[in-house]
Design a protein around this motif. Structure first.
Motif, PDB file in Angstrom:
ATOM      1  N   TRP A 226      19.271   5.528   0.250  1.00 45.42           N
ATOM      2  CA  TRP A 226      19.801   6.866   0.898  1.00 45.42           C
ATOM      3  C   TRP A 226      18.640   7.380   1.319  1.00 45.42           C
ATOM      4  N   LEU A 227      17.406   7.268   1.013  1.00 43.20           N
ATOM      5  CA  LEU A 227      16.315   8.105   1.500  1.00 43.20           C
ATOM      6  C   LEU A 227      15.861   7.386   2.778  1.00 43.20           C
ATOM      7  N   ARG A 228      15.994   5.892   2.858  1.00 45.60           N
ATOM      8  CA  ARG A 228      15.578   5.366   4.249  1.00 45.60           C
ATOM      9  C   ARG A 228      16.785   5.707   5.412  1.00 45.60           C
ATOM     10  N   ALA A 229      18.101   5.831   5.099  1.00 43.42           N
ATOM     11  CA  ALA A 229      18.970   6.315   6.034  1.00 43.42           C
ATOM     12  C   ALA A 229      18.532   7.697   6.588  1.00 43.42           C
ATOM     13  N   ILE A 230      17.981   8.638   5.597  1.00 38.12           N
ATOM     14  CA  ILE A 230      17.586   9.803   6.282  1.00 38.12           C
ATOM     15  C   ILE A 230      16.555   9.713   7.364  1.00 38.12           C
ATOM     16  N   GLY A 231      15.504   8.901   6.921  1.00 35.34           N
ATOM     17  CA  GLY A 231      14.556   8.615   8.115  1.00 35.34           C
ATOM     18  C   GLY A 231      14.989   7.698   9.420  1.00 35.34           C
TER      19      GLY A 231
ATOM     20  N   PRO B  72       7.084   2.305   1.806  1.00 31.98           N
ATOM     21  CA  PRO B  72       6.270   2.788   3.000  1.00 31.98           C
ATOM     22  C   PRO B  72       7.571   3.044   4.148  1.00 31.98           C
ATOM     23  N   ASP B  73       8.611   2.582   4.171  1.00 28.54           N
ATOM     24  CA  ASP B  73       9.519   2.568   5.080  1.00 28.54           C
ATOM     25  C   ASP B  73      10.402   4.180   4.911  1.00 28.54           C
ATOM     26  N   VAL B  74      10.100   4.782   3.730  1.00 28.48           N
ATOM     27  CA  VAL B  74      10.664   5.943   3.720  1.00 28.48           C
ATOM     28  C   VAL B  74       9.954   7.211   4.140  1.00 28.48           C
ATOM     29  N   ASP B  75      10.820   7.947   5.050  1.00 22.47           N
ATOM     30  CA  ASP B  75      10.247   9.146   5.881  1.00 22.47           C
ATOM     31  C   ASP B  75      11.445  10.261   5.823  1.00 22.47           C
ATOM     32  N   LEU B  76      10.768  11.284   5.029  1.00 24.63           N
ATOM     33  CA  LEU B  76      11.513  12.328   4.884  1.00 24.63           C
ATOM     34  C   LEU B  76      11.014  13.468   5.669  1.00 24.63           C
ATOM     35  N   SER B  77      10.250  13.332   6.626  1.00 25.37           N
ATOM     36  CA  SER B  77       9.874  14.418   7.720  1.00 25.37           C
ATOM     37  C   SER B  77      10.835  15.396   8.448  1.00 25.37           C
ATOM     38  N   SER B  78      11.960  14.761   8.519  1.00 21.66           N
ATOM     39  CA  SER B  78      12.870  15.391   9.308  1.00 21.66           C
ATOM     40  C   SER B  78      13.846  16.215   8.378  1.00 21.66           C
ATOM     41  N   LEU B  79      13.644  16.099   7.039  1.00 18.12           N
ATOM     42  CA  LEU B  79      14.568  16.790   6.332  1.00 18.12           C
ATOM     43  C   LEU B  79      14.294  18.129   6.359  1.00 18.12           C
ATOM     44  N   GLY B  80      15.264  19.071   6.648  1.00 16.57           N
ATOM     45  CA  GLY B  80      15.076  20.557   6.519  1.00 16.57           C
ATOM     46  C   GLY B  80      15.793  21.024   5.289  1.00 16.57           C
ATOM     47  N   ALA B  81      16.944  20.574   4.898  1.00 14.10           N
ATOM     48  CA  ALA B  81      17.472  21.001   3.555  1.00 14.10           C
ATOM     49  C   ALA B  81      17.995  19.808   2.362  1.00 14.10           C
ATOM     50  N   LEU B  82      17.654  19.653   1.699  1.00 13.30           N
ATOM     51  CA  LEU B  82      18.248  18.741   0.578  1.00 13.30           C
ATOM     52  C   LEU B  82      18.955  19.579  -0.651  1.00 13.30           C
ATOM     53  N   SER B  83      20.065  19.808  -0.341  1.00 12.40           N
ATOM     54  CA  SER B  83      21.193  20.704  -1.212  1.00 12.40           C
ATOM     55  C   SER B  83      21.246  19.823  -2.651  1.00 12.40           C
ATOM     56  N   VAL B  84      20.819  20.436  -3.745  1.00 11.03           N
ATOM     57  CA  VAL B  84      21.116  20.034  -5.028  1.00 11.03           C
ATOM     58  C   VAL B  84      22.068  20.845  -5.757  1.00 11.03           C
TER      59      VAL B  84
END
Length: 573
Positions: free
Chosen positions: A258-263, A289-301
């Motif tokens: 899931w996190l890799r797909a975000i990046g 190291p291939d997890v990149d969440l820098s593009s994420l503006g909102a993570l709704s929980v």
């Protein structure tokens, strides 16, 4: 006061979800609607992305609609039993296009029993079932020995070819029922929320205004759940955005997918229940190291109670991967409101308030400032502020509005996203949907309060433990148990001649040595006694996956109680 919904006040201007998809398809260009990410069954190898464009999706959906119109009538129910693939999207959109009532369910799965599907089918009485070639045989097996064994089964792939030039128009009546969203309650008494086309369009618009800059979303939440259906399927389609999907099983097997797909797709927005964050903990980005969440503006929980400790740990663990704490956005909603009621404003990040535990047991809200992390304080997470056009009210047992921020009460809400009731269940509809002073309110069944303009939810009214005249919230007691033994806990009461007895079912995250079980049990009992003044009558450790949950991860305390009374959890400590 809530504002009127433009989609429902002018019928001639109303655009349903199929009409919006058609408009995006006609704009031209190779616009991508969905990306479905698959993984080799062996567990190794790279992910494979398959795209579905707006024009192709619209053509397939109109073909399905044409085929449905030849087989069933307007207003008939059509159950969708498809896997988490493009077939599900095509089937659901085709139902809406045809003017039949979709019933989103799940395809047969080895780890999921057929009881819920059977009970839903009994309630909605469908005329036809849509599935895929891959799951056709398993669907027939699921329906064997039921009265639906001879129900027509159609493979959506076969219906999605040809007939794309049929003359049918998308639905124009915003008040017509688009689909039945079955809530995640007891399998014996399903409740199908009647979601209208107008409700769905309003909900999609509310999500779009919450994060107007988002162009790509990522989701693993199943389509048959309201969060997955509205956030992952309907809202991106309505806005003309791109939705990247991986199956729930792919996420469970490895949450870093899931996190890799975000990046990989530079996604700006994603969503998860609290347990989704929990599932990612302990997998530090140093090991990925291939997890990149820098593009994420909102993570709704949302979807279940949001825990402050989970947010803190997730934010700290994934900060090296570029995650900004301000992106975490706790929300609150329910199926009866077509998903969202309140949400944390974009970029604000999670906020909490510590309140006095004893006062809360008496229904009073007393903020604690001197020792907010002390044993007498409860740290609650804000669910944010009302969505566009939504009003939230806190009411007492008599239905009268209570003083804002001072008392706990039942959470009521109204807005254009609210459904109008349950399918063929007028008694339950009357209990939850209230007409007061000419206004239609939804009684959510949750207890909470408003503080500094934000909603705080403290628990379900049906789950509150009343012991010696005091209210105790299971979420609070379960948090105490988890501090002693990390994992999942379910707290409920049983009654005997001496009064209510507290029972704790405990599902430890890690299986510890059996010779320490009694010491752990004593530590749990002592912690609950100190923190809540309660004695535990029975403590039952169980293996992982034993505690029943809803599709969004909420612990089903009522079903736990039933299993305990049936002796299905084994002997207590």
């Amino acid at each position: 006061m809530s504002t009127p919904n433009p989609a429902t006040t002018d019928r001639t201007a109303f655009l349903s979800l199929p009409a919006l998809v058609r408009a995006h398809a006609l704009e031209g260009g190779p616009r991508t609607a969905f990306v479905f990410r698959d993984f080799p069954r062996s567990g190794g190898g790279n992910a494979v992305d398959t795209e579905l464009g707006y024009a192709d999706l619209d053509r397939r959906a109109r073909s399905v609609a044409a085929a449905l119109r030849r087989r069933v009538g307007p207003g008939d129910r059509v159950a969708v039993l498809c896997p988490h693939t493009a077939g599900y999207v095509t089937a659901f959109l085709g139902c809406l296009y045809a003017g039949v009532i979709a019933v989103p369910l799940h395809a047969p799965e080895p780890f999921r029993g057929p009881e819920r599907v059977h009970s839903v089918l009994e309630d909605c009485d469908p005329s036809l079932i849509l599935t895929t070639g891959r799951t056709l045989a398993a669907t027939r097996t699921m329906l064997k020995d039921t009265r639906f064994a001879d129900l027509p089964l159609c493979e959506v792939e076969d219906l999605a070819v040809g007939d794309e030039d049929h003359d049918g128009e998308p639905p124009r009546d915003p008040d017509a029922t688009a689909y039945l969203q079955y809530t995640s309650g007891s399998t014996g008494s399903p409740a199908g929320v009647r979601v209208s086309h107008g409700n769905l369009v309003a909900a999609c618009g509310q999500l779009a205004t919450h994060f107007p800059e988002a162009r790509t979303v990522v989701s693993w939440v199943p389509f048959f759940h309201d969060m997955g259906l509205v956030f992952g399927l309907a809202a991106p389609l309505a806005a003309g955005h791109r939705s990247v999907q991986l199956s729930p099983m792919a996420f469970v097997q490895d949450p870093l997918r899931w996190l890799r797909a975000i990046g990989d797709h530079a996604a700006e927005w994603t969503v998860t229940p609290n347990f989704g964050l929990e599932h990612c903990l302990g997998r530090h980005p140093d090991d990925a190291p291939d997890v990149d969440l820098s593009s994420l503006g909102a993570l709704s929980v949302a979807g279940e109670p949001v825990r402050s400790t989970t947010l803190d740990r997730f934010a700290a663990e994934y900060a090296p991967a570029g995650l900004r704490r301000s992106a975490l956005a706790p929300c609150y909603g329910l199926a009866e409101a077509t998903l969202a009621v309140t949400a944390t404003p974009l970029g604000e990040g999670p906020t909490t308030v510590s309140v006095d535990r004893g006062a809360l047991a008496e229904g009073e809200v007393v903020p604690v400032t001197s020792d907010p992390a002390g044993p007498d304080a409860i740290r609650l997470v804000s669910c944010g502020t009302p969505k566009q056009g939504v009003e939230v009210r806190i009411v007492g047992p008599d239905g009268a509005r209570v003083e804002s921020g001072a008392h706990v009460g039942r959470v009521w809400t109204r807005g254009p996203n609210n459904a109008d009731g349950y399918w063929r269940n007028p008694e339950r509809s009357a209990e939850r949907f209230r007409d007061v002073d000419g206004l239609r309110w939804l009684d959510t069944g949750d207890l909470g309060f408003v503080h500094a303009g934000s909603l705080f939810v403290v628990g379900r009214s049906d789950d509150v433990l009343v012991i010696r005249g005091r209210n105790h919230y299971p979420d609070d007691i379960e948090a105490t148990v988890r501090r002693v033994v990390p994992g999942t806990a379910a707290v409920f009461t049983t009654d005997d001649e001496a009064g209510p007895r507290v029972v704790v079912v405990l599902e430890p995250r890690d299986a510890g040595p059996t010779d320490g079980a009694h010491a752990i049990a004593k530590a749990v009992r002592d912690a609950v006694q100190r923190g809540h003044g309660l004695s535990i009558h029975a403590l039952l450790p169980v293996r992982r996956g034993t505690i029943p949950r809803t599709t969004s991860g909420k612990v089903q305390r009522g079903r736990c109680r039933e299993r305990y009374l049936q002796g299905r959890f084994g002997d207590p400590l």
